[in-house]
Every structure is written in structure tokens, then in C-alpha cells.
Motif scaffolding. Structure first.
Motif, short mmCIF file in Angstrom:
data_model
loop_
_atom_site.label_atom_id
_atom_site.label_comp_id
_atom_site.label_asym_id
_atom_site.label_seq_id
_atom_site.Cartn_x
_atom_site.Cartn_y
_atom_site.Cartn_z
N GLU A 3 -0.47 10.87 5.12
CA GLU A 3 -0.91 9.47 5.20
C GLU A 3 -2.42 9.37 5.47
O GLU A 3 -3.07 8.41 5.08
CB GLU A 3 -0.10 8.77 6.30
CG GLU A 3 -0.07 7.27 6.23
CD GLU A 3 0.33 6.68 4.89
OE1 GLU A 3 0.99 7.34 4.06
OE2 GLU A 3 -0.06 5.52 4.64
N ARG A 4 -2.97 10.40 6.08
CA ARG A 4 -4.41 10.39 6.39
C ARG A 4 -5.27 10.75 5.18
O ARG A 4 -6.48 10.51 5.17
CB ARG A 4 -4.71 11.34 7.56
CG ARG A 4 -4.23 10.78 8.86
CD ARG A 4 -4.33 11.78 9.99
NE ARG A 4 -4.27 11.10 11.27
CZ ARG A 4 -3.18 10.60 11.82
NH1 ARG A 4 -2.03 10.70 11.20
NH2 ARG A 4 -3.22 10.00 12.99
N SER A 6 0.81 -1.23 0.00
CA SER A 6 0.00 0.00 0.00
C SER A 6 0.84 1.27 0.00
O SER A 6 0.55 2.22 -0.72
CB SER A 6 -0.95 0.01 1.19
OG SER A 6 -1.64 1.26 1.22
N ASP A 7 1.89 1.27 0.83
CA ASP A 7 2.68 2.50 0.93
C ASP A 7 3.98 2.41 0.13
O ASP A 7 4.87 3.22 0.30
CB ASP A 7 2.98 2.82 2.39
CG ASP A 7 3.82 1.73 3.06
OD1 ASP A 7 4.14 0.72 2.39
OD2 ASP A 7 4.17 1.89 4.24
N ARG A 9 -4.03 10.05 1.94
CA ARG A 9 -3.61 9.19 0.83
C ARG A 9 -4.57 8.02 0.68
O ARG A 9 -4.90 7.38 1.68
CB ARG A 9 -2.19 8.67 1.10
CG ARG A 9 -1.58 7.87 -0.03
CD ARG A 9 -0.17 7.38 0.31
NE ARG A 9 -0.16 6.42 1.40
CZ ARG A 9 -0.42 5.11 1.25
NH1 ARG A 9 -0.71 4.63 0.05
NH2 ARG A 9 -0.41 4.30 2.28
N ASP A 56 10.67 6.86 6.10
CA ASP A 56 9.43 7.41 6.67
C ASP A 56 9.30 8.91 6.43
O ASP A 56 8.37 9.54 6.91
CB ASP A 56 9.29 7.07 8.17
CG ASP A 56 10.45 7.59 9.00
OD1 ASP A 56 11.35 8.24 8.43
OD2 ASP A 56 10.46 7.33 10.22
N TRP A 116 6.55 0.33 0.21
CA TRP A 116 7.69 0.23 1.12
C TRP A 116 9.02 0.00 0.39
O TRP A 116 10.01 0.68 0.65
CB TRP A 116 7.44 -0.90 2.14
CG TRP A 116 8.40 -0.91 3.29
CD1 TRP A 116 8.29 -0.20 4.44
CD2 TRP A 116 9.61 -1.67 3.39
NE1 TRP A 116 9.36 -0.48 5.26
CE2 TRP A 116 10.19 -1.37 4.64
CE3 TRP A 116 10.27 -2.58 2.55
CZ2 TRP A 116 11.38 -1.95 5.08
CZ3 TRP A 116 11.46 -3.14 2.98
CH2 TRP A 116 12.01 -2.82 4.23
N MET A 128 4.41 13.89 6.79
CA MET A 128 4.05 12.55 6.30
C MET A 128 2.86 11.96 7.06
O MET A 128 2.00 11.31 6.49
CB MET A 128 5.25 11.59 6.40
CG MET A 128 6.39 11.97 5.48
SD MET A 128 5.86 12.10 3.76
CE MET A 128 6.96 13.36 3.16
N GLN A 129 2.84 12.22 8.36
CA GLN A 129 1.73 11.67 9.17
C GLN A 129 0.38 12.23 8.70
O GLN A 129 -0.61 11.53 8.67
CB GLN A 129 1.93 12.02 10.64
CG GLN A 129 2.93 11.10 11.31
CD GLN A 129 3.34 11.62 12.68
OE1 GLN A 129 2.69 12.52 13.23
NE2 GLN A 129 4.41 11.07 13.21
N ARG A 151 10.10 3.00 -1.57
CA ARG A 151 10.53 4.08 -0.65
C ARG A 151 11.94 3.80 -0.10
O ARG A 151 12.72 4.72 0.12
CB ARG A 151 9.49 4.27 0.46
CG ARG A 151 8.21 4.93 -0.09
CD ARG A 151 7.29 5.46 0.98
NE ARG A 151 6.86 4.41 1.86
CZ ARG A 151 7.06 4.37 3.18
NH1 ARG A 151 7.68 5.37 3.80
NH2 ARG A 151 6.63 3.36 3.90
N VAL A 154 6.80 9.93 0.66
CA VAL A 154 5.44 9.50 0.32
C VAL A 154 5.38 9.31 -1.19
O VAL A 154 6.03 10.02 -1.94
CB VAL A 154 4.38 10.53 0.80
CG1 VAL A 154 4.54 11.87 0.12
CG2 VAL A 154 2.96 10.02 0.61
#
Ligand SMILES: Cc1ncc(COP(=O)(O)O)c(C=O)c1O
Length: 375
Positions: free
Chosen positions: A257-258, A76-77, A260, A94, A79, A253-254, A82, A97
Motif C-alpha cells: 500500500e505504501r 482508490s483501492d 501503490r 484486506d 474496495w 499488503m501494508q 476487492r 491488492v
């Protein structure tokens, strides 16, 4: 539009936001004009790839010989991708994005910043998505001063208002092909209120000469309100895959992430980009080809007494005596797709992306008879 929907405040407002008009696809021109030979110089793609290594990786994913299969959701992200970007950029994963193209990150940050309203400062003649993302997220647009030859960091700082939440800067900017000098970038980065997110869109940064380019990523550790964007659509030659990335503080990023969407970047794009991001040789090759195309274009434009502007990116602005829309149509009839710039406040400019030498020859074959006698 006079329907029930258009009477709703939200749709009435949406109806007033300009539409993004993409470069015309080759297939569409073939269909509409019945032409067979078409050259597309309209969307700043890289004509020199993707590389065989990228294609092999994509083929392996399609064939199911790679670990993942097309029937499964992607990571999903992103990883793994990244991790690769982190290695290349010297930043923890981290603080990275991924987006379905960097356009999606431009939208994500607007969605996050304007949840409670506010404004964005955007320089005149900027990439259209900055304004569209701002307004569709409910933000108000403040335009700062810029011209076809310069960006003005100090005017951005002057235009900021108490409710400003975001500043977008194309660096280099599309379509003008200009960027800030290091001192001006620094004044902007350090002078902006710390509760305003500064989005520095570096979609074309890899075309700049290494060592000469003031990379905003150099300020990431100093400024938690900075978000630096890159894309795989330009020098990495993966525009069709739709993938880009942003670098910023853990705090930004936090929040991103909400907003995305889960699985926003697909399996093939992630795999292709993992290979592309490591290929510095292909980047250097593409940069050299771009340099050659820019020089050749300058020579030819001088022969036809055309006015050009822009020194960065893989494209150039050409100003003509014709309205851009007419010149665009005439070139289209001759099988050459460029981008008319009237929607960017440049009614007499077309933007031409640098293609392969034979594509640029096709451009001049079509354009010269239209422009001769002086642009
Ligand atoms: C300045 C700039 N930023 C971002 C993008 C979007 O790129 P993508 O969404 O393909 O990553 C473009 C595309 O033309 C661009 O010119």
C-alpha cells in the motif's frame, strides 16, 4: 547512447536493462505492411470475450447511468472489486491488492523489496517483467535453472543468497507453459526463508483443470511471505482494461500500500472486473475452447513434424529450424503475428497464442509452407 544522461550512474545502469518488447499490435502491422487481414496470436489474450454482461456494465459507467461518473476519481483501492474477489477466493478483502495489470503488482513488490537493495531469484525462460521489475527497482538478478519442459523448485532454493529478498515464479510459466507438481510447489513454499517474498504469478491458472492444479493460494494462511497474483487480462478477456490482483498476508499488503500509486486502477477496469470475476460459466467455456485449440494444434503440428513444448496456459512454444526472428517476420508478411522468443533465451522458438479456429487455420495456412519438410 553517449549523452550527459548516460554518464549518470542510474541511467547508465538503466541503459543495460533489457527493454520489454510487447506483442505487435494489429494496427501497427496494418500501418507498416499495408495488410488488411491480420491475425494476432502474440499476447495470450482470450479471443472469446469479453461477455455481453461485462460490456453492458462498462457502457453503463460510460453513460453515467452507473453510480460513478467518468469525471470522478475511481475508488482508490478498488474496495468494491476487492469485495467481489474476496467472496470468490474466500479471503478477507484486506488481503487483496489491485494493480494496473498484474504487471504493476510485479513492479510494486520489487519496489518494496529492493528499497535497500538485494537480489531476486528468477527461473530461466521466465516472463520478462520479473527481471525488468527487479533491476529497475535496483535489485540484482539471480537466474535459476529451468528448461522448456520443466521448472526446478529445488534449484530456486539452492540459488537463494543472504541478500535475496524476492523469488518470482510463473505458475504456469510464460512462455514455457510448464508448472510445478504439488510436492515441488510445497517444497518451495515451505522451504524458502521466511524473510523472502515468494511471488507466485498465476496469470494462466484459470486455464488449468480445476482439481488438478496446485494452487499456491492454498498456502496463504500458512506463509505470510507469499504473494499470489492473478490477472483479468487472460481468461477474463480484459487485457485492454489493465487490471489484476494479488493475494497475500495483511503484513505484505501494508507494505504494498505504501508503494501503490493512488487510483492505480481505473473506473472502467474496476467495473468490468467486478462482473468478470463472478462469471464462472465464461471461464469454463473459455477453458474448453482452449483445450480444443490445444488438441487441434497438436494434430496439425504432428502433420508438419513440428516440435512443441508446453502443456499449460493458452499458448504453445513451437521450435523450428529457422531463427525465431526470421520466422516471425515471414509470418508477419503473411498477416500472422506471433511472438519470437529469442529474448527469452530461446532463439529458435516462437510462441503461438490459441485463437479461434479460423485464426488457427490462418496460422497454419501461413506457417505450413514455411515449415514443411519438418520444422
Ligand atoms: C506470466 C504472466 N504474468 C503476468 C502477465 C501480465 O499480465 P497483466 O499485466 O496484463 O495483468 C503476463 C502477460 O502476458 C504473463 O504472461
Amino acid at each position: 547512447m553517449n549523452t550527459l544522461l548516460s554518464s549518470l550512474p542510474s541511467f547508465e545502469r538503466l541503459g543495460r536493462i533489457p527493454l520489454y518488447i510487447p506483442g505487435k499490435p494489429i494496427q501497427e502491422v496494418q500501418r507498416e505492411l499495408g495488410l488488411t487481414s491480420i491475425v494476432k496470436l502474440a499476447s495470450n489474450e482470450n479471443p472469446w470475450g469479453p461477455t455481453e454482461a461485462v460490456k453492458a456494465r462498462v457502457a453503463a459507467v460510460v453513460a453515467g447511468t452507473d453510480v460513478e461518473g467518468l469525471g470522478l476519481y475511481p475508488v482508490s483501492d478498488g474496495w468494491y472489486l476487492r469485495q467481489r474477489i474476496a467472496q470468490r477466493k474466500g479471503l478477507p478483502p484486506d488481503r487483496i491488492v489491485l494493480g494496473n495489470g498484474s504487471s504493476e503488482i510485479l513492479e510494486m513488490v520489487a519496489k518494496a523489496a529492493f528499497l535497500e537493495g538485494g537480489s531476486a531469484v528468477v527461473p530461466k525462460h521466465s516472463f520478462a517483467i520479473y527481471g525488468i521489475a527487479t533491476q529497475t527497482a535496483g535489485g540484482r538478478l539471480i537466474e535459476s535453472r529451468a528448461s522448456t519442459t520443466e521448472l526446478d523448485a529445488d534449484d530456486i532454493l539452492r540459488r537463494v543468497e543472504p541478500d535475496t529478498r524476492l523469488v518470482y515464479l510463473g505458475h504456469p510459466n510464460n512462455p514455457t507453459g510448464v508448472r510445478l507438481e504439488r510436492a515441488a510447489l510445497e517444497r518451495l513454499v515451505r522451504g524458502l526463508r521466511e524473510d523472502i517474498i515468494l511471488v507466485v504469478d498465476q496469470a494462466y491458472a484459470e486455464y488449468e483443470e480445476p482439481g488438478e492444479y496446485p494452487d499456491a493460494a492454498g498456502y496463504l494462511d500458512e506463509r505470510p511471505n507469499l504473494l499470489v497474483l492473478h490477472t483479468f487480462s487472460k481468461i477474463h478477456c480484459l487485457a485492454g482494461m489493465r487490471i489484476g490482483y494479488g493475494m497475500g498476508s495483511k503484513e505484505i499488503m501494508q507494505y504494498l500500500e505504501r508503494v501503490r500509486s493512488p487510483f492505480n486502477t481505473n473506473l472502467l477496469a474496476q467495473a468490468a472486473a467486478e462482473v468478470a470475476v463472478q462469471d464462472l460459466a465464461f471461464e469454463a467455456f473459455s477453458r474448453q475452447k482452449n483445450r480444443e485449440a490445444r488438441a487441434a494444434f497438436g494434430t496439425e503440428a504432428a502433420r508438419h513434424r513440428c516440435r512443441l513444448s508446453g502443456t499449460s496456459g493458452n499458448f504453445i512454444l513451437l521450435e523450428s529450424a529457422y531463427p525465431a526472428a526470421e520466422l516471425f517476420q515471414e509470418l508477419l508478411k503473411r498477416g500472422v503475428i506471433v511472438r519470437p522468443m529469442q529474448g527469452y533465451g530461446l532463439p529458435n522458438h516462437i510462441r503461438v497464442s490459441f485463437g479461434k479456429p479460423e485464426e488457427m487455420e490462418a496460422f497454419w495456412r501461413a506457417a505450413a509452407p514455411l515449415l514443411d519438410g519438418g520444422c
